[in-house]
Structures are given as structure tokens and as C-alpha cells.
Design an enzyme around this catalytic site. Structure first.
Site, PDB file in Angstrom:
ATOM      1  N   GLU A  59     -13.584   5.582  -0.997  1.00 36.20           N
ATOM      2  CA  GLU A  59     -14.503   4.655  -0.335  1.00 36.20           C
ATOM      3  C   GLU A  59     -15.289   5.407   0.740  1.00 36.20           C
ATOM      4  O   GLU A  59     -14.774   5.708   1.813  1.00 36.20           O
ATOM      5  CB  GLU A  59     -13.734   3.485   0.270  1.00 36.20           C
TER       6      GLU A  59
ATOM      7  N   LYS B 290     -15.737   4.185   4.691  1.00 37.66           N
ATOM      8  CA  LYS B 290     -14.624   3.908   5.595  1.00 37.66           C
ATOM      9  C   LYS B 290     -14.715   4.808   6.825  1.00 37.66           C
ATOM     10  O   LYS B 290     -15.042   5.994   6.718  1.00 37.66           O
ATOM     11  CB  LYS B 290     -13.281   4.143   4.883  1.00 37.66           C
TER      12      LYS B 290
ATOM     13  N   GLU C 219      -9.275   9.229   4.988  1.00 39.29           N
ATOM     14  CA  GLU C 219      -9.427   7.786   4.791  1.00 39.29           C
ATOM     15  C   GLU C 219     -10.388   7.469   3.645  1.00 39.29           C
ATOM     16  O   GLU C 219     -10.286   6.409   3.030  1.00 39.29           O
ATOM     17  CB  GLU C 219      -9.925   7.121   6.077  1.00 39.29           C
TER      18      GLU C 219
ATOM     19  N   GLU D  74       0.855  -1.193   0.000  1.00 37.74           N
ATOM     20  CA  GLU D  74       0.000   0.000   0.000  1.00 37.74           C
ATOM     21  C   GLU D  74       0.885   1.235   0.000  1.00 37.74           C
ATOM     22  O   GLU D  74       1.837   1.327   0.772  1.00 37.74           O
ATOM     23  CB  GLU D  74      -0.891   0.075   1.257  1.00 37.74           C
TER      24      GLU D  74
END
Length: 388
Positions: free
Chosen positions: A325, A328, A334, A271
Site C-alpha cells: 500500500e 501508508k 509499512e 493480523e
């Protein structure tokens, strides 16, 4: 020349036969660039649409955080290499019950091969950097049981077993040569490294210059974090110069591995990315910074070179993430790491097409890319078999 699906299927079955017989070991990472396909959202494209997007962008290496069957079905026949995840919530179960591990591998890996090209299983994510001691102590046996299951099913040469670590496993990382593992994880880490050394797995690192910069904005030059021109840092012990933070973070990992006695182990970045939007206290999370980081990172990976400490070990990285997203938890950043918006259009331009703008010509090219990839793999496998 028209290539039928049945012909491609036969070639894939032939490839799996040779791999199971041990004539060739599968390569879990093709090239240098991969993507994390996270799905903690209620507004992103369907898995079938995602496959079209990935193929039009020619992103072959894909990592997911679970084993959702709708995703595994969508990837059938795509030619894309997929690493699936065993979530943290299942680690203790797999640690305590080898039979459950065998059933899980049968149901979620073996039953999908070879049509879905599953090349890896990531057992847990950032477990050793967590505060859950029971989870940490369960990780080794879970990985061992999953690996034994692939071995029993003769898939161990086809599917690589890994787990990803955050930088919380390090006591220090500056300068890079000083990096060592923390005392709290060293015992569990040593067992894992011994196992991975035996089975040929890399050390998987989640590395975020974004987070490092956010933690010390007064001490870190943002250009150093973004791959922009800068004076960088100089490591007095190794006499090595670093012009970007990601290389330094990776070489810090190599230093810790060497200190632990595993100097030959490869590091793969599982990541890395930069948020395009954040809360008021996340000033570095901007579209411009995210575009700069990801654009420069793509250029860095395209050079197919290593780090100052390991110049001959080509850097490989999965970018976080494919989509923003919206479900999240945590700070706003985030939910804003995506290269793409929920509708499949690009969040910012780093050279990839939008889902809506990919033409039929691109889709045809993507199909041929998959077929050629399969044919090339099979040809090389046959060559190795005939030589043996």
C-alpha cells in the site's frame, strides 16, 4: 448442471431466515487462512478484480478496515466471507449515539445481506493500545451499541462483533506463561472481555514476530521468528516448548486471558505478516524473509492444529496484507507487507496465482467453489432445522 444466480439467491435468503430465527449460528471464519485487504493506495486493482484474485487463490476469509460500498458491491454473490471495519474515527460517535449505530448497521450490513456475505464487524483497530484515553473509554459503548443494533435487527447470530488488539495491551509476553494485561488497559479490557464472553466473540490479536524481532535483533533468533528450524524456547512454568514465535505470542495471550478470568476465550490472529522491503535500519525487511515467513506460516496453518498451550484450538489467522500500500504513512516497511504487487502479480511465491495468470479454468473453478460452498451451508442448515 447449470446453477442460476436466482437459485443461489433463494438459498442465501433461506439461510438468512434460519439464522435470524436462531436455528443456526453463523461461523465467521472458515478453515484457518484469511487475508487483510487494505486499500491505502492509489495503484491497486479494482475491488472487482480483487474478488477474482481471491477466488482464484481460494482465499475465502477476507477482512477490510472500513465499509466502502464499492467493495461491498464487488463482493456480492462471490461466496467470500467478509469482515468489515468501523474505523477508529467513528468509535466515539457510535459510543455516544445508539441511533447512529442502528442506522450504520442498517445501511452498511443489513442492506447488503445476504448477497454480500458479511460475517463480522470489527469495531476499531488497536484502540486499547493507543495513547488516546478518550478513544479507549469510548470503545466498550461503541461495541455494545453496534451489537445491540445487530440484535435489534436480528442479525446477531449472523454477524460477529469484535475488535483487534496490538501487543501493547500486554505488560510482558516472555516467557508466554508470564503474560498479563497492563494496568492502564485492564479496566477497559475487563469490561470488553465480559461482553465478548457473553456474546461468544473471540479475542482478536495483531501479532507480528517481524516487529518483535526488529525490536530485539540481538536477543531473538531470526529463524525462531521465521518458523525455520531452531532450538526455540522452553517455558519453565508450563513445561512447554516453542519452536516459533507466533505460537509463543498467541499462548502469551491465552495466559493473559486466563489471568483475567477468561480462560475459555478463543484467540484469533487478525493480523500477521512480514515486510519485504524497509529502510536502512530495517535490515530484516527483505523479500527472502517475507517469502519465508509467509510460506512457512501458510504451511503452519494448513496443519489445522493449535498451539502448545491450546493444542485442540485450531489456529486461525488473517495475513497482512493482500497488497503493498503505497500511501501508508510511517517507515518504508509499512508500505511493503503485500503478498501481491499493485498490478496483481505476486510479490514473492508462496503458492498463490497472479491476477494476470489466473486462467478461465481457474475462474470457473472459483465459481463452482462459491456455489458448492453455498449449497453445503444451506444443506447443513436445513438438516439442523429438520432435526430441531
Amino acid at each position: 448442471m447449470k446453477i442460476s444466480r436466482s437459485f443461489v439467491r433463494c438459498l442465501l435468503l433461506l439461510l438468512v431466515f434460519f439464522v435470524q430465527k436462531g436455528y443456526v449460528t453463523a461461523k465467521p471464519f472458515t478453515g484457518t487462512y484469511g487475508i487483510n485487504y487494505g486499500r491505502i493506495a492509489d495503484n491497486i486493482p479494482s475491488p472487482n478484480e480483487v474478488v477474482k484474485l481471491l477466488k482464484s487463490a481460494k482465499i475465502k476469509n477476507v477482512r477490510i478496515y472500513d465499509y466502502d460500498h464499492t467493495v461491498l458491491d464487488a463482493f456480492k454473490g462471490s461466496g467470500l466471507d467478509l469482515v468489515i471495519g468501523l474505523p477508529n474515527g467513528m468509535v466515539k460517535e457510535m459510543s455516544n449515539n445508539p441511533d447512529h449505530a442502528l442506522t450504520w448497521v442498517k445501511d452498511n450490513v443489513q442492506s447488503y445481506l445476504p448477497e454480500t456475505h458479511i460475517v463480522g464487524i470489527a469495531v476499531g483497530n488497536e484502540v486499547l493500545g493507543s495513547n488516546d484515553q478518550d478513544l479507549q473509554s469510548s470503545l466498550y459503548n461503541a461495541i455494545k451499541n453496534i451489537y445491540n443494533a445487530t440484535q435489534k435487527l436480528k442479525l446477531n447470530n449472523l454477524v460477529q462483533i469484535t475488535t483487534a488488539h496490538s501487543q501493547a495491551v500486554f505488560a510482558t509476553s516472555y516467557p508466554p506463561s508470564s503474560c498479563v494485561f497492563t494496568e492502564t488497559v485492564s479496566q477497559n479490557m475487563k469490561k470488553l472481555l465480559e461482553l465478548f464472553s457473553e456474546i461468544g466473540s473471540p479475542f482478536c490479536l495483531n501479532a507480528y514476530p517481524f516487529l518483535a524481532y526488529m525490536g530485539s535483533p540481538d536477543q531473538i533468533d531470526i529463524n525462531y521468528a521465521l518458523f525455520n528450524p531452531t532450538n526455540g524456547i522452553y517455558d519453565e512454568k508450563t513445561k512447554l516448548h516453542y519452536d516459533n514465535m507466533l505460537d509463543a505470542q498467541i499462548d502469551a495471550t491465552y495466559a493473559a486471558l486466563e489471568d483475567a478470568g477468561f480462560g475459555k476465550m478463543e484467540v484469533v490472529v487478525t493480523e500477521t505478516g512480514w515486510a519485504s522491503h524497509g529502510d536502512e535500519n530495517e535490515e530484516a525487511a527483505t523479500f527472502e524473509n517475507a517469502r519465508t515467513y509467509n510460506y512457512n506460516l501458510r504451511k503452519r496453518l494448513a496443519k489445522r492444529k493449535g498451539t502448545p498451550r491450546r493444542p485442540k484450538s485450531m489456529l486461525k489467522a488473517y495475513i497482512f496484507a493482500l497488497f503493498n500500500e503505497n500511501s501508508k504513512p510511517g517507515p518504508t516497511s509499512e508500505r511493503n507487507f503485500g503478498l501481491y504487487k499493485p498490478d496483481g502479480t505476486i510479490a514473492y511465491d508462496v503458492g498463490f496465482p497472479s491476477l494476470k495468470s489466473s486462467s478461465s479454468v481457474k475462474e470457473i473453478g472459483a465459481h463452482w467453489y462459491s456455489y458448492v460452498s453455498v449449497l453445503t451451508t444451506c444443506a447443513s442448515t436445513l438438516f439442523l432445522f429438520l432435526r430441531s
